[in-house]
Design an enzyme around this catalytic site. Structure first.
Site, short mmCIF file in Angstrom:
data_model
loop_
_atom_site.label_atom_id
_atom_site.label_comp_id
_atom_site.label_asym_id
_atom_site.label_seq_id
_atom_site.Cartn_x
_atom_site.Cartn_y
_atom_site.Cartn_z
N LYS A 32 0.86 -1.18 0.00
CA LYS A 32 0.00 0.00 0.00
C LYS A 32 0.90 1.23 0.00
O LYS A 32 1.79 1.36 0.83
CB LYS A 32 -0.89 0.02 1.24
CG LYS A 32 -1.80 1.24 1.30
CD LYS A 32 -2.80 1.12 2.43
CE LYS A 32 -2.34 1.71 3.72
NZ LYS A 32 -2.18 3.16 3.74
N ASP A 59 -3.38 4.33 -1.79
CA ASP A 59 -4.32 4.78 -0.75
C ASP A 59 -4.25 6.29 -0.59
O ASP A 59 -3.61 6.80 0.31
CB ASP A 59 -3.91 4.06 0.55
CG ASP A 59 -4.72 4.49 1.76
OD1 ASP A 59 -5.85 4.98 1.59
OD2 ASP A 59 -4.21 4.32 2.89
N LYS A 61 -7.15 8.21 -0.68
CA LYS A 61 -8.42 8.62 -0.04
C LYS A 61 -8.98 9.92 -0.64
O LYS A 61 -9.15 10.91 0.06
CB LYS A 61 -8.21 8.80 1.46
CG LYS A 61 -7.75 7.55 2.19
CD LYS A 61 -7.76 7.78 3.71
CE LYS A 61 -7.31 6.58 4.49
NZ LYS A 61 -5.88 6.30 4.43
N LEU A 62 -9.29 9.87 -1.93
CA LEU A 62 -9.79 11.08 -2.59
C LEU A 62 -11.13 11.53 -2.01
O LEU A 62 -12.00 10.70 -1.71
CB LEU A 62 -9.92 10.83 -4.10
CG LEU A 62 -8.69 11.22 -4.93
CD1 LEU A 62 -7.46 10.47 -4.51
CD2 LEU A 62 -8.97 10.99 -6.41
N ASP A 64 -13.28 15.06 -3.04
CA ASP A 64 -13.34 16.39 -3.66
C ASP A 64 -14.61 16.43 -4.50
O ASP A 64 -15.42 15.50 -4.44
CB ASP A 64 -12.07 16.59 -4.52
CG ASP A 64 -11.70 18.07 -4.65
OD1 ASP A 64 -12.62 18.90 -4.83
OD2 ASP A 64 -10.50 18.39 -4.59
N THR A 68 -13.43 16.72 -10.29
CA THR A 68 -12.00 16.65 -9.94
C THR A 68 -11.60 15.21 -9.64
O THR A 68 -10.54 14.75 -10.05
CB THR A 68 -11.73 17.56 -8.71
OG1 THR A 68 -12.12 18.89 -9.05
CG2 THR A 68 -10.26 17.54 -8.32
N THR A 119 -10.21 4.03 11.12
CA THR A 119 -10.14 3.16 12.30
C THR A 119 -9.55 3.88 13.52
O THR A 119 -9.55 3.35 14.62
CB THR A 119 -9.29 1.90 12.01
OG1 THR A 119 -8.15 2.31 11.27
CG2 THR A 119 -10.07 0.89 11.20
N ARG A 211 2.82 -0.62 10.79
CA ARG A 211 3.89 -0.65 11.80
C ARG A 211 4.20 -2.03 12.39
O ARG A 211 5.38 -2.30 12.65
CB ARG A 211 3.57 0.38 12.89
CG ARG A 211 3.79 1.80 12.39
CD ARG A 211 3.09 2.84 13.22
NE ARG A 211 1.64 2.79 13.03
CZ ARG A 211 0.80 3.62 13.64
NH1 ARG A 211 1.25 4.53 14.47
NH2 ARG A 211 -0.50 3.53 13.40
#
Ligand code: C5P
Length: 232
Positions: A32, A59, A61-62, A64, A68, A119, A211
């Site tokens: 990702k 990733d 995360k659009l 708008d 666009t 999350t 992580r």
């Protein structure tokens, strides 16, 4: 439906990312690329990782206006990515526009999923800061339903929500779930979390792990552990 572990490469440079991916000799993980890396290294990093044989979930995360988002998705789709996303909060019209923009000249397109509630968001924050009075469960169910109406392939949600998303939208509606932690690990800033094994039981299609793998002493071993727990 394909099930896999996706590693969140939340790094801020090309060098760090490629050095990290060099560790994986046997299996090329699905990766990702999020905002941090994309904004630091640009579209070239997507081409390079793709060239090395990895699948890519971009990733970004659009969120708008529909026009666009449509035009931006056309650009992203040309990078030959495998999966990307939008915020369901952008409305059904915006999600439909995103889908239209993704379709390539040959008719193919990357998978498109919607972010429901991050999350890291708790119900208390939704209520106090966003003035959303509904429960997380109701919000996730409603946003998932909107994404399905718009024709999307699935949603990003907490693994704890994957089961009722499947109930609400059907088994073939994909759930991609971050918020994964090992039983003995730290939570970091995630709130709604679970382990790879539980995510499997609940019915997640893809787990996104950052992580717990990228900051591990031995990232390859941590990845293999995730694969074993999640895929069995
Ligand atoms: O390091 P960690 O495992 O918490 O990384 C989770 C990844 O999933 C991060 O890249 C984060 O941006 C992403 N993500 C998330 N929650 C969502 C959507 C994406 O944590 N709802």
């Amino acid at each position: 439906m394909a099930k896999d572990v996706i590693i969140a490469c939340d790094f801020n440079s090309e060098e760090t990312t490629l050095a990290f991916l060099d560790l994986f000799k046997e299996r090329k993980p699905f990766v990702k690329i999020g905002m941090e890396l994309f904004y630091a290294a640009g579209p070239e990093i997507v081409r390079q990782i793709k060239q090395r044989g990895h699948k890519i979930f971009l990733d970004l995360k659009l969120h708008d206006i529909p026009n666009t988002v449509r035009k931006t998705m056309k650009v992203l789709s040309s990078l030959n990515i495998d999966m990307t996303n939008v915020h369901a909060a952008g409305t059904i019209e915006m999600m439909k526009a995103a889908l239209e923009g993704l379709v390539r000249e040959d008719g193919s397109r990357p998978l498109l999923i919607a972010v429901t509630q991050l999350t890291s968001t708790s119900e208390q924050r939704m209520r106090e800061e966003l003035l959303i009075d509904a429960s997380i469960q109701d919000t996730v169910a409603k946003y998932s339903h909107n994404a399905q109406l718009a024709g999307l392939d699935g949603v990003v949600c907490s693994p704890l929500e994957a089961a009722f998303v499947k109930e609400a939208c059907g088994k073939s509606f994909m759930t991609v779930t971050p918020g994964i932690r090992f039983a003995n690990g730290t939570k970091d800033d995630q709130v709604r979390i679970t382990t790879p094994a539980k995510a499997r039981k609940i019915g997640s299609d893809y787990i996104v792990v950052g992580r717990p793998i990228t900051a591990a002493q031995n990232p390859v071993a941590a990845y293999e552990y995730c694969i074993k727990e999640f895929l069995g």
